[in-house]
Design a protein around this motif. Structure first.
Motif, short mmCIF file in Angstrom:
data_model
loop_
_atom_site.label_atom_id
_atom_site.label_comp_id
_atom_site.label_asym_id
_atom_site.label_seq_id
_atom_site.Cartn_x
_atom_site.Cartn_y
_atom_site.Cartn_z
N GLY A 163 42.08 40.38 48.68
CA GLY A 163 41.01 39.52 48.17
C GLY A 163 41.19 39.02 46.76
N HIS A 164 42.41 39.04 46.22
CA HIS A 164 42.63 38.60 44.85
C HIS A 164 42.69 37.07 44.76
CE1 HIS A 164 45.75 41.11 46.80
NE2 HIS A 164 46.32 39.94 47.00
N ILE A 165 42.54 36.55 43.54
CA ILE A 165 42.54 35.11 43.33
C ILE A 165 43.15 34.81 41.96
CG2 ILE A 165 40.29 34.86 42.20
CD1 ILE A 165 41.55 32.66 45.10
N ILE A 166 43.78 33.63 41.84
CA ILE A 166 44.33 33.19 40.56
C ILE A 166 43.58 31.95 40.11
CG2 ILE A 166 46.37 32.23 39.40
CD1 ILE A 166 48.07 34.07 41.18
N LEU A 183 36.73 52.32 42.99
CA LEU A 183 35.67 51.93 43.94
C LEU A 183 35.41 50.44 43.86
CD1 LEU A 183 33.47 52.73 45.99
CD2 LEU A 183 31.93 53.07 44.04
N ASN A 184 35.18 49.93 42.65
CA ASN A 184 34.77 48.52 42.53
C ASN A 184 35.20 47.90 41.20
OD1 ASN A 184 33.05 49.88 40.81
ND2 ASN A 184 31.20 49.49 42.00
N GLU A 185 36.35 48.32 40.68
CA GLU A 185 36.83 47.76 39.41
C GLU A 185 37.62 46.48 39.67
OE1 GLU A 185 39.65 48.86 35.55
OE2 GLU A 185 39.20 50.39 37.05
N ILE A 186 37.22 45.41 38.98
CA ILE A 186 37.92 44.13 39.05
C ILE A 186 38.65 43.91 37.74
CG2 ILE A 186 37.68 41.63 39.31
CD1 ILE A 186 35.18 42.18 40.97
N ILE A 187 39.94 43.61 37.83
CA ILE A 187 40.77 43.41 36.64
C ILE A 187 41.06 41.93 36.46
CG2 ILE A 187 43.09 43.78 35.67
CD1 ILE A 187 43.01 46.59 36.73
N LYS A 188 40.99 41.49 35.21
CA LYS A 188 41.38 40.13 34.84
C LYS A 188 42.71 40.23 34.09
CE LYS A 188 39.80 36.14 32.09
NZ LYS A 188 38.72 35.63 31.20
N TYR A 189 43.75 39.63 34.68
CA TYR A 189 45.12 39.81 34.17
C TYR A 189 45.71 38.46 33.78
CZ TYR A 189 50.05 41.23 34.08
OH TYR A 189 51.36 41.49 33.71
N ASN A 190 46.19 38.36 32.54
CA ASN A 190 46.85 37.14 32.07
C ASN A 190 48.29 37.12 32.57
OD1 ASN A 190 48.30 35.21 30.41
ND2 ASN A 190 46.52 35.21 29.03
N ILE A 191 48.60 36.20 33.48
CA ILE A 191 49.91 36.20 34.14
C ILE A 191 51.03 35.87 33.16
CG2 ILE A 191 51.30 35.11 35.95
CD1 ILE A 191 48.74 34.70 37.53
N ILE A 233 46.47 42.87 30.55
CA ILE A 233 45.08 42.91 31.03
C ILE A 233 44.18 42.33 29.95
CG2 ILE A 233 43.17 44.41 31.68
CD1 ILE A 233 45.17 46.28 32.98
N THR A 234 43.39 41.34 30.33
CA THR A 234 42.47 40.69 29.39
C THR A 234 41.09 41.35 29.41
OG1 THR A 234 43.62 38.60 29.69
CG2 THR A 234 41.42 38.49 28.74
N ASP A 235 40.64 41.72 30.60
CA ASP A 235 39.29 42.27 30.73
C ASP A 235 39.17 42.97 32.07
OD1 ASP A 235 36.68 42.87 30.12
OD2 ASP A 235 36.04 40.79 29.81
N GLN A 236 38.10 43.70 32.27
CA GLN A 236 37.78 44.31 33.55
C GLN A 236 36.29 44.51 33.67
OE1 GLN A 236 40.15 46.15 31.50
NE2 GLN A 236 39.47 48.26 31.47
N MET A 237 35.82 44.71 34.89
CA MET A 237 34.39 44.92 35.13
C MET A 237 34.22 45.77 36.38
SD MET A 237 33.08 41.40 37.02
CE MET A 237 31.53 42.16 37.48
N LEU A 238 33.02 46.34 36.52
CA LEU A 238 32.64 47.05 37.74
C LEU A 238 31.63 46.19 38.48
CD1 LEU A 238 32.19 50.70 36.37
CD2 LEU A 238 34.21 49.69 37.45
#
Length: 357
Positions: free
Chosen positions: A176-179, A192-200, A205-210
């Motif tokens: 379910g990832h997206i760019i 469980l529900n951590e979403i990572i924001k990654y600068n390609i 890693i730029t940020d993350q959230m639950l």
């Protein structure tokens, strides 16, 4: 001694007589008290009866007053709720910008671009203005992205030799990832529900959230490895998942892709049972269903977050030709087409849209 005994007997008789007189007097007074007691009892009973009647009158008047008060409070509460809902819809329309006014009317055609990779995976193009790169993420658990200069390079037979390999610090889970705008958003494996924001490009890693409520059950019953499905449409980043509290119905959450903050959440009427994938397009969720053994995929549930579409009037939309199953389907708002992964094949579906009514 005899005289003394006679005197004692006389004294006893006198005492007995006096006691008898005293008893008569007491009995007489008691009789009077009993009569008085009966009178007092009767008065008290009459008083209690009057008090009970008064209490009933008070209770009745109180119930009428309370009822009117409850009605007034209930009406005020309903008015307040309607006002808050109207204000919320105004905010959502401003946030989601009413410029997006089309809806899905059909799936025109498909093109199998390539057949490479595992049964499960994801591939996509960044829907940013100047992005032409193609990204391939093979498998439901992996940490290596393959980046291609364009779709022609990807289609070449020796494509893997020309790919730029990007190794993530943490592997992804599901498909379910997206760019979007140069960033990869993905569900971190093992969380469980951590979403990572990654600068390609910067490989950091730029940020993350639950994501509240997500991660406990699959987003789609037929794609059990995907707990959180991230999506992009004309208005940015969304998360699609299911929760036990909703009976397995799908939940969609709008996320600010810059701040990684939740903006709003909707409980939809679309069930995850029998679903294999879903995507967002123009503020509307489209859920794709299939059979456990695979078959013709079809869209038979839609949910518009702004109620601009009567989702009950949308017909079942079948995917053309392809027989099998999809592990992921993503909408590209720039090209108005779907990027799908079906049994190891990378597929593009062109869409037919119409004006929302």
């Amino acid at each position: 001694l005899k005289k003394r005994l006679e005197k004692c007997n006389q004294d006893i008789l006198d005492y007995v007589e006096e006691f008898r007189d005293f008893s008569k007097m007491v009995l007489s007074r008691l009789a009077g008290l009993n009569n008085y007691k009966a009178e007092v009892k009767s008065e008290v009973e009459n008083l209690l009866t009057r008090i009970e009647r008064a209490q009933r009158d008070i209770d009745y008047l109180g119930s009428v007053t309370d009822s009117n008060t409850c009605i007034e409070v209930h009406e005020d509460l309903v008015k307040q709720q309607l006002f808050e809902e109207a204000e919320e819809k105004k905010k959502l329309k401003l946030m989601l910008n009413a410029s997006c006014d089309h809806m899905l009317a059909g799936i025109k055609s498909l093109k199998i671009v390539k057949k490479t990779g595992d049964k499960h995976g994801s591939w996509m193009k960044d829907p940013g203005k100047k992005h032409t790169k193609i990204y391939l993420l093979n498998g439901s658990v992996n940490n290596v992205i393959l980046e291609f200069a364009n779709i022609m390079t990807f289609m070449e037979s020796n494509h893997t030799l020309k790919a730029r390999r990007v190794t993530l610090p943490f592997p992804w889970e599901g498909t379910g990832h997206i760019i979007y705008q140069g960033f990869l958003f993905y569900h971190r494996y093992g969380s469980l529900n951590e979403i990572i924001k990654y600068n390609i490009q910067k490989r950091s890693i730029t940020d993350q959230m639950l994501l509240p409520g997500a991660g406990r059950i699959p987003a789609y019953q037929l794609s059990p490895s995907t707990k959180i499905d991230l999506a992009i449409d004309e208005h940015g980043l969304w998360a699609i998942h299911a929760e036990p509290e909703t009976g397995g119905n799908i939940v969609i959450t709008k996320i600010n892709h810059v701040t990684m903050a939740v903006q709003h959440t909707w409980d939809t009427s679309c069930n995850s049972k029998g679903a294999e994938a879903a995507f967002m397009a123009c503020n509307t969720l489209y859920v794709v269903y299939n059979f456990p053994s695979g078959g013709t995929s079809r869209i038979q549930c839609a949910y518009d977050v702004l109620d601009a579409v009567n989702t009950y009037e949308i017909p079942v939309l079948h995917f053309p030709k392809h027989q099998g199953s999809h592990s992921t389907i993503h909408y590209n708002p720039k090209e108005k087409q779907l990027f799908a992964w079906g049994d190891g094949s990378q597929i593009i579906y062109k869409l037919h849209t119409k004006q929302k009514v």
